[in-house]
Each structure stands twice: as structure tokens, then as C-alpha cells.
Write an enzyme that holds these catalytic residues in place. Sequence first.
Site, PDB file in Angstrom:
ATOM      1  CE  LYS A  43      -1.907  -1.394   3.821  1.00 31.86           C
ATOM      2  NZ  LYS A  43      -1.327  -2.737   3.947  1.00 31.86           N
ATOM      3  N   GLY A  44       1.945   1.237   0.822  1.00 34.18           N
ATOM      4  CA  GLY A  44       2.804   2.420   0.922  1.00 34.18           C
ATOM      5  C   GLY A  44       3.335   2.839  -0.436  1.00 34.18           C
ATOM      6  CB  THR A  91      -5.727  -5.162  13.405  1.00 36.52           C
ATOM      7  OG1 THR A  91      -5.203  -4.160  14.295  1.00 36.52           O
ATOM      8  CG2 THR A  91      -6.536  -4.506  12.287  1.00 36.52           C
ATOM      9  CD  GLN A 130      -3.514  -2.142  10.479  1.00 28.61           C
ATOM     10  OE1 GLN A 130      -4.497  -1.442  10.547  1.00 28.61           O
ATOM     11  NE2 GLN A 130      -2.334  -1.700  10.837  1.00 28.61           N
ATOM     12  CB  ALA A 136       0.441   0.607   9.715  1.00 33.84           C
ATOM     13  NE  ARG A 186     -19.291   3.686  26.440  1.00 35.87           N
ATOM     14  CZ  ARG A 186     -20.443   3.170  26.852  1.00 35.87           C
ATOM     15  NH1 ARG A 186     -21.545   3.877  26.747  1.00 35.87           N
ATOM     16  NH2 ARG A 186     -20.497   1.957  27.358  1.00 35.87           N
ATOM     17  CG  HIS A 237       1.935   1.788   5.233  1.00 34.62           C
ATOM     18  ND1 HIS A 237       0.849   2.616   5.251  1.00 34.62           N
ATOM     19  CD2 HIS A 237       1.501   0.595   5.718  1.00 34.62           C
ATOM     20  CE1 HIS A 237      -0.200   1.963   5.739  1.00 34.62           C
ATOM     21  NE2 HIS A 237       0.172   0.733   6.031  1.00 34.62           N
ATOM     22  CB  THR A 238       8.256  -0.288   2.608  1.00 28.86           C
ATOM     23  OG1 THR A 238       8.024  -1.166   3.697  1.00 28.86           O
ATOM     24  CG2 THR A 238       9.738  -0.109   2.377  1.00 28.86           C
ATOM     25  CG  LEU A 292       4.118  -9.525 -12.277  1.00 28.98           C
ATOM     26  CD1 LEU A 292       2.913 -10.444 -12.178  1.00 28.98           C
ATOM     27  CD2 LEU A 292       4.088  -8.735 -13.580  1.00 28.98           C
ATOM     28  CG  ASP A 293       9.270  -7.741  -8.565  1.00 33.40           C
ATOM     29  OD1 ASP A 293       8.134  -7.338  -8.245  1.00 33.40           O
ATOM     30  OD2 ASP A 293      10.263  -7.622  -7.831  1.00 33.40           O
TER      31      ASP A 293
HETATM   32  P1  GDP Z   1       2.259  -2.064   3.099  1.00 35.21           P
HETATM   33  O1  GDP Z   1       2.188  -2.283   4.568  1.00 35.21           O
HETATM   34  O2  GDP Z   1       1.045  -2.526   2.384  1.00 35.21           O
HETATM   35  O3  GDP Z   1       2.622  -0.643   2.747  1.00 35.21           O
HETATM   36  O4  GDP Z   1       3.453  -2.986   2.573  1.00 35.21           O
HETATM   37  P2  GDP Z   1       4.909  -3.164   3.255  1.00 35.21           P
HETATM   38  O5  GDP Z   1       5.702  -1.949   2.974  1.00 35.21           O
HETATM   39  O6  GDP Z   1       4.782  -3.604   4.652  1.00 35.21           O
HETATM   40  O7  GDP Z   1       5.429  -4.422   2.454  1.00 35.21           O
HETATM   41  C1  GDP Z   1       5.495  -4.420   1.076  1.00 35.21           C
HETATM   42  C2  GDP Z   1       6.952  -4.688   0.659  1.00 35.21           C
HETATM   43  O8  GDP Z   1       6.980  -4.908  -0.724  1.00 35.21           O
HETATM   44  C3  GDP Z   1       7.870  -3.497   0.896  1.00 35.21           C
HETATM   45  O9  GDP Z   1       9.147  -3.985   1.208  1.00 35.21           O
HETATM   46  C4  GDP Z   1       7.887  -2.784  -0.435  1.00 35.21           C
HETATM   47  O10 GDP Z   1       9.050  -2.020  -0.649  1.00 35.21           O
HETATM   48  C5  GDP Z   1       7.820  -3.945  -1.371  1.00 35.21           C
HETATM   49  N1  GDP Z   1       7.190  -3.722  -2.669  1.00 35.21           N
HETATM   50  C6  GDP Z   1       6.049  -3.061  -2.987  1.00 35.21           C
HETATM   51  N2  GDP Z   1       5.739  -3.252  -4.284  1.00 35.21           N
HETATM   52  C7  GDP Z   1       6.716  -4.045  -4.787  1.00 35.21           C
HETATM   53  C8  GDP Z   1       6.944  -4.644  -6.067  1.00 35.21           C
HETATM   54  O11 GDP Z   1       6.176  -4.489  -6.998  1.00 35.21           O
HETATM   55  N3  GDP Z   1       8.057  -5.430  -6.186  1.00 35.21           N
HETATM   56  C9  GDP Z   1       8.945  -5.622  -5.170  1.00 35.21           C
HETATM   57  N4  GDP Z   1      10.008  -6.366  -5.388  1.00 35.21           N
HETATM   58  N5  GDP Z   1       8.731  -5.100  -3.950  1.00 35.21           N
HETATM   59  C10 GDP Z   1       7.637  -4.343  -3.773  1.00 35.21           C
HETATM   60  P1  IMO Z   2       0.229  -2.764   7.297  1.00 31.32           P
HETATM   61  O1  IMO Z   2      -0.515  -1.454   7.350  1.00 31.32           O
HETATM   62  C1  IMO Z   2       0.367  -6.963   8.367  1.00 31.32           C
HETATM   63  C2  IMO Z   2      -1.439  -8.122  12.169  1.00 31.32           C
HETATM   64  C3  IMO Z   2      -0.527  -8.642  13.261  1.00 31.32           C
HETATM   65  C4  IMO Z   2      -1.478  -9.619  13.936  1.00 31.32           C
HETATM   66  C5  IMO Z   2      -2.811  -8.901  13.860  1.00 31.32           C
HETATM   67  C6  IMO Z   2      -3.170  -8.131  15.113  1.00 31.32           C
HETATM   68  O2  IMO Z   2       1.700  -2.607   7.263  1.00 31.32           O
HETATM   69  O3  IMO Z   2      -0.323  -3.642   6.217  1.00 31.32           O
HETATM   70  P2  IMO Z   2      -2.290  -5.845  16.148  1.00 31.32           P
HETATM   71  O4  IMO Z   2      -0.925  -5.429  16.573  1.00 31.32           O
HETATM   72  O5  IMO Z   2      -2.886  -4.973  15.093  1.00 31.32           O
HETATM   73  O6  IMO Z   2      -3.238  -6.048  17.282  1.00 31.32           O
HETATM   74  O7  IMO Z   2      -2.079  -7.311  15.496  1.00 31.32           O
HETATM   75  O8  IMO Z   2      -2.720  -7.998  12.761  1.00 31.32           O
HETATM   76  N1  IMO Z   2      -1.076  -6.786  11.631  1.00 31.32           N
HETATM   77  C7  IMO Z   2      -0.536  -6.597  10.425  1.00 31.32           C
HETATM   78  N2  IMO Z   2      -0.111  -7.487   9.493  1.00 31.32           N
HETATM   79  N3  IMO Z   2       0.444  -5.647   8.110  1.00 31.32           N
HETATM   80  C8  IMO Z   2       0.012  -4.746   9.014  1.00 31.32           C
HETATM   81  O9  IMO Z   2      -0.065  -3.424   8.732  1.00 31.32           O
HETATM   82  C9  IMO Z   2      -0.457  -5.204  10.259  1.00 31.32           C
HETATM   83  N4  IMO Z   2      -0.935  -4.603  11.371  1.00 31.32           N
HETATM   84  C10 IMO Z   2      -1.330  -5.588  12.199  1.00 31.32           C
HETATM   85  O10 IMO Z   2       0.614  -9.274  12.734  1.00 31.32           O
HETATM   86  O11 IMO Z   2      -1.579 -10.791  13.152  1.00 31.32           O
HETATM   87 MG    MG Z   3       3.269  -3.213   6.087  1.00 31.40          MG
END
Ligand code: GDP
Ligand code: IMO
Ligand code: MG
Length: 422
Positions: A16-17, A238, A223, A39, A143, A41-42, A330-331
Site C-alpha cells: 500500500k505504501g 486487528t 492493514q 502499520a 469510553r 508502509h515502505t 509481480l516480479d
Molecule cells: P504495506 O504495509 O502494504 O505498505 O506494505 P509493506 O511496505 O509492509 O510491504 C510491502 C513490501 O513490498 C515493501 O518492502 C515494499 O518495498 C515492497 N514492494 C512493494 N511493491 C513491490 C513490487 O512491486 N516489487 C517488489 N520487489 N517489492 C515491492
Molecule cells: P500494514 O498497514 C500486516 C497483524 C498482526 C497480527 C494482527 C493483530 O503494514 O499492512 P495488532 O498489533 O494490530 O493487534 O495485530 O494484525 N497486523 C498486520 N499485518 N500488516 C500490518 O499493517 C499489520 N498490522 C497488524 O501481525 O496478526
Molecule cells: Mg506493512
Amino acid sequence: MANTILVGAQWGDEGKGKIIDVLTEQADIVVRTQGGNNAGHTVYLGETKYVLHLIPSGILRPKKTCVIGNGVVIDPVNLVGEIDGLLKQGISVNGNLFISETAHLVLPYHRELDEQREILKGKNKIGTTKRGIGPAYGDKAARTGLRMIDLINADRFEALLRIRIKENNEVLKAFGAKPLSFAKVHAEYRKAGDRLKPFVTNTVVYLHKATRRKAEILFEGAQGTFLDIDHGTYPFVTSSNTTSGGACTGSGVAPNRMNRVVGVMKAYTTRVGEGPLPTENQEIADMLHKMGREFGATTGRARRCGWFDSVATRHASMVNGIDEIAVTNLDGLDTLDTIKACIGYRVGSERLDYIPNDIEVLAKCEPIYAEFPGWKTPTHEVREWKKLPAKARSYLKAIAELSGAKLTIASVGPARAQTIFV
Ligand code: GDP
Ligand code: IMO
Ligand code: MG
């Protein structure tokens, strides 16, 4: 671009990031509406990696405004750390970050209770991020929560915190955990409150005024759909609404002001934490981990991996109203001879084409797969749809069709440029 809600269509970490960063180019404002610093987000700018936890990923584009909405739970000390971390990386948040007055606080007793409850659950643990998210949302619903507006009011915060620490210390003692020092927590949180005060405002009014001047808003989901407190694989979820409805309640922007929903999904499936994952496959996990991929951005845990699950993503299209699909990573499948995608579940003699609500039934679901020939060509340098291998295009078209929405983005790497508009 019009007002766009972006959601994760799987179990989180869909990329998503990266997609938010790409779409932010066409937006004026990016809003986080739920979740907390669970969360991660990379986003990559050139070679530099940024991992955002509470601050919207749009912050990396200097002319855009970012909002942390009322539906988010904020650990203020952690947020100050995130702001300082960004400053060190050359990213300023001054003048372009607003924080909702009514966002709830994550306090140290929430983190401690999160940890203690996981220990008590033993082998039935959720595998939370231990960031205190569940207990903080629990207090909100009961609350008994404290909010940003309380934090920045010194007298009120002191009085409310005193009561809350007293009560929670009793609970912590019952768990056999160490009680918290009011003075220490108070000092730490007040310091963070003073730092954050200039950012705190009525974000609902701010967003409505912006909408009136025709500003375009991107709602950044955290999430994923199957971690949603209502629609996910409860109790392995979550504590917030990660689906598109959460964008409305978590921002105060009404449903009829939303124009489109983009669902982000990986070309395969991952999950971090416990709970059923029907298409889980150790070979795929080993392959991706060997490539250095699929380690959690928040906790560093190795993510569980499996084949693409269109039963799940179709369900996600339904509950989120997904109009457009962005497929990432996809890669990651470039080297495979054959690629599988789940098109249905079998439980005993029954075939299911939806996610069953009974977690025990879901755990028993055997995936029914369709097979696709691998393209066996690197895709990370491809920038145009036509230049993707024909077999990769077929796979993408098939999974989008199975998911029930239009494919508009394919991502072939973490960088901004590694994005193909379909
Ligand atoms: P998010 O929580 O949904 O924002 O995703 P994360 O950042 O936790 O995890 C996604 C990972 O995939 C990160 O390391 C991104 O840099 C990487 N990423 C996102 N899109 C691509 C892609 O198309 N190819 C590759 N190789 N990495 C990707
Ligand atoms: P992003 O935004 C993946 C998972 C945890 C656990 C469950 C409950 O990066 O996609 P919590 O700490 O929220 O009470 O944990 O939800 N979890 C995620 N898994 N990506 C996330 O965020 C997550 N945020 C929570 O691993 O299974
Ligand atoms: Mg993430």
C-alpha cells in the site's frame, strides 16, 4: 483523481505504501483513517528507504498535506520518534501534517496489556505487533480512552491519566506484571504532547473545507481486509475497520463524497501473525525469503507466504466496493515454471467460493487451484504494459478478473518508477 480510498485486499503488507506514494502525485491531501503504529508502509525514494508507521506515506511529497484522522490510535511518544526519524532523513512535516483532536491515545498500559494477553493466550495467541492497538481500541469502545485533545490540555490530561493508571495498575498486578509509574508516564507523554500540539486540530472541519475548495483526497488504508475487526478472520484480526467504510468513519468524510476504491493486492499472498491462511505454501515462502523479501516492516518477523487467493480477493472486492486493482510484487514470481491461483475452497465434499465465517471451517479449507505457465523472464525493468511478457499479462488479467475488478496498476519493484499503468 477525485476522492480515492485505498485498501489492502489481503492480510496487510500488500504494498500500500508504494502505491499511495505513486497515487499521491495526483492528490492534494493524504489521510490515514484507522490503525496505529502496528502499520509499516515502505516507500523508496531513489535508494533511500522510508518506513512509515503513523504518518501517511504522502509525507514524502513536500507539497502535499497529510492528515492523521480521528479513527487512528496514536502513541504520541512513538509519533514524535517517527517525526524526528523523518527529519533525520531530510523530510520535514512542518505545515503539512495535521493530527485529529479526537484520535485516541495508545498508552503504556495498552502495550503492556497487549503483551500480557498474548502470553495468557499461549498457543492461541494472535501474534499481535505488541503496539497496544487492541487494548487502545478497547478503551475507545468502552469510553475509557484518552484522546489527543486531552493530551494537549495539561490539567485535564493529568487528572484523567491518574485515574486510568490507577485502574490499569490493578489489572497489570493481576497479570503479575509490574505496575506503571504515573509520574514517569505523565512526564513522557506531556513532553510528547507539547511537541505535537502545533499539529493538532479539528481535521473533520479541515477536510470539509478542503473538499469545498475541490481538493482531492487520498485515504490511505492500513492493514488489510482480512485483518478487519468485522470482516476479517476473527479473532486473528486487528482492532479497527480496515475496509473502505473505515475511511469514512475514521475521517468524518461521508460515503457520498467518495469517488473510487482502489484495492492493493500482491501477486501472491502473505500474512504475518497467527490465523488461517488457506493457500500457505512453504516453498513459496522459502523462495521469497531467500530473495530477502517478505520480512515485516514493523516487527521484522518473516511473513508467511502462499499462492494468490482469489476467493479472498473477490470477497475483498465485495466488502470494499473495489473499482480498481493494483497488483504489486509481480516480479516475485518471475522465476517460477508454474504459478497457481486459488479459485475456490473445498471443505469435505462441499465447494465454497466465499470465505466462511467460522474460523475452524476456514482452517479446514483446501484450496482448488488454477495453474498458469510462468513467464521466466525478469520484469523489474519493464515500464509499459505491452512490454510485459504475454504470460505475465495473462496471469495479471486472470487474477483481476477472478477478483472482480479492473486492473489499473501492476508493480514490478519497490521504486516509484517500477510501476506500470494498465
Ligand atoms: P504495506 O504495509 O502494504 O505498505 O506494505 P509493506 O511496505 O509492509 O510491504 C510491502 C513490501 O513490498 C515493501 O518492502 C515494499 O518495498 C515492497 N514492494 C512493494 N511493491 C513491490 C513490487 O512491486 N516489487 C517488489 N520487489 N517489492 C515491492
Ligand atoms: P500494514 O498497514 C500486516 C497483524 C498482526 C497480527 C494482527 C493483530 O503494514 O499492512 P495488532 O498489533 O494490530 O493487534 O495485530 O494484525 N497486523 C498486520 N499485518 N500488516 C500490518 O499493517 C499489520 N498490522 C497488524 O501481525 O496478526
Ligand atoms: Mg506493512
